[in-house]
Design an enzyme around this catalytic site. Structure first.
Site, PDB file in Angstrom:
ATOM      1  N   GLU A   1      35.258  36.362  44.157  1.00 22.65           N
ATOM      2  CA  GLU A   1      35.223  36.451  42.694  1.00 22.65           C
ATOM      3  C   GLU A   1      34.117  35.574  42.100  1.00 22.65           C
ATOM      4  O   GLU A   1      34.326  34.382  41.852  1.00 22.65           O
ATOM      5  CB  GLU A   1      36.577  36.038  42.096  1.00 22.65           C
TER       6      GLU A   1
ATOM      7  N   LYS B   1      35.773  40.906  43.231  1.00 21.65           N
ATOM      8  CA  LYS B   1      36.411  40.790  41.910  1.00 21.65           C
ATOM      9  C   LYS B   1      35.359  40.318  40.908  1.00 21.65           C
ATOM     10  O   LYS B   1      35.156  39.109  40.732  1.00 21.65           O
ATOM     11  CB  LYS B   1      37.585  39.807  41.980  1.00 21.65           C
TER      12      LYS B   1
ATOM     13  N   SER C   1      39.905  40.347  33.883  1.00 19.43           N
ATOM     14  CA  SER C   1      39.870  40.762  32.471  1.00 19.43           C
ATOM     15  C   SER C   1      39.084  39.763  31.624  1.00 19.43           C
ATOM     16  O   SER C   1      38.494  40.167  30.606  1.00 19.43           O
ATOM     17  CB  SER C   1      41.273  40.996  31.901  1.00 19.43           C
TER      18      SER C   1
END
Ligand code: 13P
Length: 334
Positions: free
Chosen positions: A178, A220, A262
């Site tokens: 990520e 991610k 998000s």
């Protein structure tokens, strides 16, 4: 490393119609979330809240492929003594664990951060595997500002992500890689695009150098999106098209899946963006969600720390999970 098993887990994490619940808020972050609903951040309250989520039968069995846990949670038991990890497994989802230990200021680079936690990571991964974790997460944070990110910050963070990913695979755990480019500034979508492209290119370069098997990982990323304070907010279709173009330009097809964060988008925006990307279709990887705030803001509000509100909290969670499940196949309707 058994690559075929890692690949199977990675594919299960991005099962069409399902996505990942990021419930790995650190003690500091969950306190902020609880402050907003006026709940004390005690160990029992954190347990009760997360137990409510993991016992949401509809969400967990139909729309959630895996759950990212925080260290405290992976060792916690539900009120009746069942390990929380077991609740996740019983619902048919895969337990995962956040293994980074947060960020530290990066020397010589004012205002920039490096993610830490590599020391003793191999030993920690072994214990997490024994407890049931089959995937892990490490988040690098890249901020956009007038003269940042520096190449230094991009490189050291990519290097740490690849070190982490290689250690995970050696422990038979699928790494979620990520590299988050924050959406906090006033930059426009094109600046976000350019920075994210640099970050992803460097990340995949490091992953190759450190011999990480791309078939056994999940990416991610953030979306290509306008900064929150940018006066010109790019519409849904532009976010979707630019994000797909960006990912096509830097994510190898060997990566089984991409699960977005998000990052501070509203619940509906996060769903609409994912749906619009999947409506474009014909992609080399599966695209789904790994949302924290966009899945939990509604249930947190509905629950507000009151046992009587548990069914309402679970309904709110199931609703968001269902909407994002639909978006993961491009079947959501506004
Ligand atoms: P958000 O979806 O709230 O950005 O959280 C996802 C996550 O796991 C960030 O590391």
């Amino acid at each position: 490393m058994n690559l075929s098993d890692l690949n199977k887990i990675a594919l299960a994490m991005v099962t069409p119609g399902k996505g990942i619940l990021a419930a790995d808020e650190s003690s500091g972050t969950i306190k902020k979330r609880f402050d907003a609903i006026k709940v004390d951040s005690t160990e029992d309250n954190r347990r009760d809240y997360r137990e409510m989520l993991f016992r949401s039968q509809e969400a967990m069995s139909k729309y959630i492929s895996g759950v990212i846990l925080y260290d405290e949670t992976i060792w916690q038991n539900a009120k009746d003594g069942t390990p929380l990890v077991k609740l996740i497994e019983q619902a048919g989802a895969i337990p995962g664990i956040k293994v980074d230990e947060g960020t530290q200021p990066l020397p010589n680079c004012p205002g920039e951060l490096v993610t830490v936690g590599l020391d003793k990571l191999a030993e920690r991964l072994k214990k997490y595997y024994e407890r049931g974790a089959r995937f892990a997460k490490w988040r690098a944070v890249i901020d956009i500002g007038p003269r940042i990110p520096t190449q230094t910050a991009v490189r050291v963070n990519a290097h740490a992500l690849a070190r982490y990913a290689a250690l995970c695979q050696a422990a038979q755990i699928v790494p979620i890689v990520e590299p988050e480019v924050l959406m906090d500034g006033d930059h426009d979508i094109d600046r976000c695009y350019e920075v994210t492209q640099r970050v992803l290119n460097r990340t995949f370069q490091e992953l190759r150098v450190q011999r990480v098997a791309l078939e056994g990982m999940i990416l991610k990323p953030n979306m290509a999106i306008s900064g929150k304070k940018c006066p010109k907010q790019a519409p849904v279709q532009e976010v979707a098209e630019k994000t797909i173009r960006l990912l096509r330009s830097c994510v190898p097809a060997a990566v089984p899946g991409i699960a977005f964060l998000s990052g501070g988008q509203s619940d509906e925006e996060a769903t609409a963006h994912l749906d619009a990307m999947n409506k474009i279709g014909n992609l080399p990887w599966r695209l789904t969600f790994s949302y924290g705030r966009a899945l939990q803001a509604a249930p947190q509000k509905a629950w507000s720390g009151k046992p009587d509100n548990v069914p309402a909290g679970q309904r709110a969670f199931s609703h968001r999970a269902r909407m994002n499940g639909l978006a993961s196949t491009g079947n959501w309707e506004a």
